[in-house]
Design a protein around this motif. Structure first.
Motif, PDB file in Angstrom:
ATOM      1  N   ASP A  27       0.567  -1.236  -0.109  1.00 16.73           N
ATOM      2  CA  ASP A  27       0.025  -0.136  -0.083  1.00 16.73           C
ATOM      3  C   ASP A  27       0.980   1.587  -0.003  1.00 16.73           C
ATOM      4  O   ASP A  27       0.848   2.266  -0.573  1.00 16.73           O
ATOM      5  N   LEU A  28       1.641   1.172   0.400  1.00 15.52           N
ATOM      6  CA  LEU A  28       3.011   2.373   1.329  1.00 15.52           C
ATOM      7  C   LEU A  28       3.133   2.743  -0.669  1.00 15.52           C
ATOM      8  O   LEU A  28       3.706   3.857  -1.575  1.00 15.52           O
ATOM      9  N   LEU A  29       3.974   1.783  -1.538  1.00 23.71           N
ATOM     10  CA  LEU A  29       4.940   1.844  -2.544  1.00 23.71           C
ATOM     11  C   LEU A  29       3.453   2.290  -3.630  1.00 23.71           C
ATOM     12  O   LEU A  29       4.061   2.903  -4.426  1.00 23.71           O
ATOM     13  N   ALA A  30       2.277   1.513  -3.142  1.00 21.63           N
ATOM     14  CA  ALA A  30       0.728   2.307  -4.063  1.00 21.63           C
ATOM     15  C   ALA A  30       0.993   3.510  -4.017  1.00 21.63           C
ATOM     16  O   ALA A  30       0.780   5.028  -5.737  1.00 21.63           O
ATOM     17  N   GLN A  31       1.131   3.967  -2.682  1.00 24.95           N
ATOM     18  CA  GLN A  31       0.809   5.346  -2.270  1.00 24.95           C
ATOM     19  C   GLN A  31       2.053   6.869  -3.111  1.00 24.95           C
ATOM     20  O   GLN A  31       1.754   6.701  -3.622  1.00 24.95           O
ATOM     21  N   VAL A  32       3.553   6.010  -3.218  1.00 28.03           N
ATOM     22  CA  VAL A  32       4.535   6.473  -3.258  1.00 28.03           C
ATOM     23  C   VAL A  32       4.852   6.627  -5.107  1.00 28.03           C
ATOM     24  O   VAL A  32       4.507   7.934  -4.994  1.00 28.03           O
ATOM     25  N   VAL A  33       4.011   5.424  -5.520  1.00 27.89           N
ATOM     26  CA  VAL A  33       3.507   5.767  -7.325  1.00 27.89           C
ATOM     27  C   VAL A  33       2.896   6.404  -7.342  1.00 27.89           C
ATOM     28  O   VAL A  33       2.842   7.048  -8.348  1.00 27.89           O
ATOM     29  N   ARG A  34       1.365   6.296  -6.871  1.00 27.58           N
ATOM     30  CA  ARG A  34       0.360   7.542  -6.490  1.00 27.58           C
ATOM     31  C   ARG A  34       1.316   9.458  -6.729  1.00 27.58           C
ATOM     32  O   ARG A  34       0.398  10.070  -7.950  1.00 27.58           O
ATOM     33  N   GLU A  35       1.529   9.146  -5.836  1.00 23.66           N
ATOM     34  CA  GLU A  35       2.205  10.721  -5.771  1.00 23.66           C
ATOM     35  C   GLU A  35       2.805  11.257  -6.480  1.00 23.66           C
ATOM     36  O   GLU A  35       3.959  12.197  -6.198  1.00 23.66           O
ATOM     37  N   ALA A  36       4.334  10.277  -7.478  1.00 25.98           N
ATOM     38  CA  ALA A  36       4.900  11.160  -7.719  1.00 25.98           C
ATOM     39  C   ALA A  36       4.853  11.867  -8.126  1.00 25.98           C
ATOM     40  O   ALA A  36       3.606  12.128  -9.224  1.00 25.98           O
ATOM     41  N   PRO A  37       5.844  13.277  -8.581  1.00 25.50           N
ATOM     42  CA  PRO A  37       5.544  14.266  -9.479  1.00 25.50           C
ATOM     43  C   PRO A  37       6.063  13.981 -11.164  1.00 25.50           C
ATOM     44  O   PRO A  37       5.712  14.842 -11.602  1.00 25.50           O
ATOM     45  N   ALA A  92      -2.114   3.986 -13.334  1.00 27.74           N
ATOM     46  CA  ALA A  92      -1.719   6.064 -13.986  1.00 27.74           C
ATOM     47  C   ALA A  92      -1.523   6.649 -12.194  1.00 27.74           C
ATOM     48  O   ALA A  92      -2.794   6.491 -11.575  1.00 27.74           O
ATOM     49  N   ASN A  93      -0.909   7.440 -12.378  1.00 29.99           N
ATOM     50  CA  ASN A  93      -0.399   8.177 -10.750  1.00 29.99           C
ATOM     51  C   ASN A  93      -1.332   9.499 -11.456  1.00 29.99           C
ATOM     52  O   ASN A  93      -1.448  10.139 -12.412  1.00 29.99           O
TER      53      ASN A  93
END
Length: 243
Positions: free
Chosen positions: A2-12, A27-28
């Motif tokens: 879940d943490l990795l998915a959140q990082v991907v989703r919020e990546a700039p 898609a982020n």
């Protein structure tokens, strides 16, 4: 996970995951924003190629079997044209990496800063018998910038810099394009604002309403600009037209 998915989703950086069937698996936020979609529901599960670029910059179909992205096992940075939800064509720099033991492809992309030169090259790649000169290509690009102005001029924060950023061009490039017609992007934005304000005044709106609804924040600046362009104060518009 879940943490990795959140990082991907919020990546700039725009990130886009394509599954083995060519469908969008993830898609982020930045990728969705860049392409103009509203959220995950607009893209996840859909055909990646069609969502990214189902057509070329000249409007001709872009067959999926010619796409270098879908099915890519990994690539070095290259350039392409993506098409937004609204149909606008945007140049990008992209690369892919194979993930999930080869069952998916991670696509990352970013705006291509040298958009103007690439627009000229892509327009020259039109079908047989169709020729586009550099001057014609620049005119088409200028028309695109004018369309952006016509949809965003009411925002008082909309400036030449914002216009350039929307087109992924430098401010200097945008200024040079307008200079060819004897004007500037700032002057064009102001012209559109003043024309809109005048139309509102003719229809009977108050001066303050016309000022604010046309993207002006300061009534004094608005009045001076209006008088300089039309030769009368905003409050005199109905009288001058009926005379």
């Amino acid at each position: 996970m879940d943490l990795l998915a959140q990082v991907v989703r919020e990546a700039p950086v725009p990130l886009w995951v394509i599954d083995s069937h060519g469908l969008v698996a993830l898609a982020n936020r930045e990728a969705i924003r860049f392409l103009g979609y509203r959220g995950d529901d607009d893209v996840v599960g859909g055909p990646s190629h069609d969502l990214l670029h189902c057509r070329r910059p000249d409007g001709t179909p872009y067959p999926e079997h010619e796409c270098p992205i879908v099915g890519s096992a990994g690539s070095e940075p290259a350039t392409e044209w993506f098409v937004t939800r609204e149909g606008d064509t945007r140049p990008v720099r992209w690369s892919t990496r194979s993930i999930s033991e080869g069952h998916a492809t991670l696509l990352s992309f970013s705006p291509e800063p040298r958009a103007e030169a690439r627009i000229v090259r892509e327009l020259r790649r039109r079908g047989p018998g169709v020729r586009t000169s550099p001057a014609q290509a620049r005119a088409e690009l200028r028309e695109s910038l004018c369309r952006t102005i016509s949809t965003r001029f009411t925002d008082p924060q909309f400036t030449t810099a914002e216009l350039a950023a929307a087109a992924h061009l430098s401010v200097r490039s945008v200024q040079a394009l307008f200079a060819e017609t004897g004007t500037s992007p700032a002057a064009e934005i102001r012209r559109v604002r003043l024309e809109h304000a005048r139309e509102l005044l003719v229809r009977g709106h108050a001066v303050q309403t016309a000022c604010l609804a046309s993207g002006f924040l300061d009534p004094g600046t608005f009045a001076r600009a209006f008088r300089q362009r039309f030769g009368c104060a905003p409050s005199q518009v109905p009288a001058s037209l009926s005379a």
